[in-house]
Design an enzyme around this catalytic site. Sequence first.
Site, PDB file in Angstrom:
ATOM      1  N   PRO A 131       0.789  -1.233   0.000  1.00 28.29           N
ATOM      2  CG  PRO A 131       0.200  -0.825   2.229  1.00 28.29           C
ATOM      3  CD  PRO A 131       0.967  -1.785   1.346  1.00 28.29           C
ATOM      4  CD  GLU A 132       4.882  -0.181   0.385  1.00 25.79           C
ATOM      5  OE1 GLU A 132       5.486  -0.862   1.236  1.00 25.79           O
ATOM      6  OE2 GLU A 132       4.036  -0.670  -0.398  1.00 25.79           O
TER       7      GLU A 132
END
Length: 218
Positions: A131-132
């Site tokens: 999810p960066e």
Amino acid sequence: MPLLTETRGRVRLLTLNRPEKRNALNNALVGAIVESLRAADADPDVAAVVIAAAGPGFSAGADLGERAILIADPEARVARAALSDAMLAAPGLMGKPVVAAIHGATVGAGASLALSCDLVLGAEDLRFAWPEARHDIYPALVLPMLLRHLGPKDAFELVATGRPVLAAEALARRLVNRVVPREALLEEACALAGQAAQYGAESLRRIKAAINASGVAP
């Protein structure tokens, strides 16, 4: 303690133990993983290592609570980057097999820790995610590992969209070696670690070095 250590026969079991933080990787936990892997490698009574986790998931990835501190302190940021690199490099340098036993949410840098291991067993509830992008964080610990395992197109898709990869897809993409029932995960991982501990340390290091040099995932 952020990391629990147990010996089962000749298998050293390392358990991430920050369930209240979803086993997010802070300095203390990353340092403990590095130290414990090196200690296991040096212990003649240990033939193999399993990395597992307490709580509902393997790891939520890097501890975002530390991010503000690291952003404000360049020296601390450099030191943390070196420590994280050492954690991901450690399994490939060891003369013993390292097996990741992962379940539930296995996210970001936590996914990279799992994929850095020689073998990966996933529980049926496994959910990889990267999810960066949602936090606009450059995926420094994530992208090299995904490129090694999947190649550029698939790696880009996963880091750019952040979509989850569940157990069946993870197996099809060979991100895991096997998918097993959650209740059997630790037993199966310890058994596999023992089965993989037939080579001597120097021979196994040579095998890992050859795999690492090839750029192809183990």
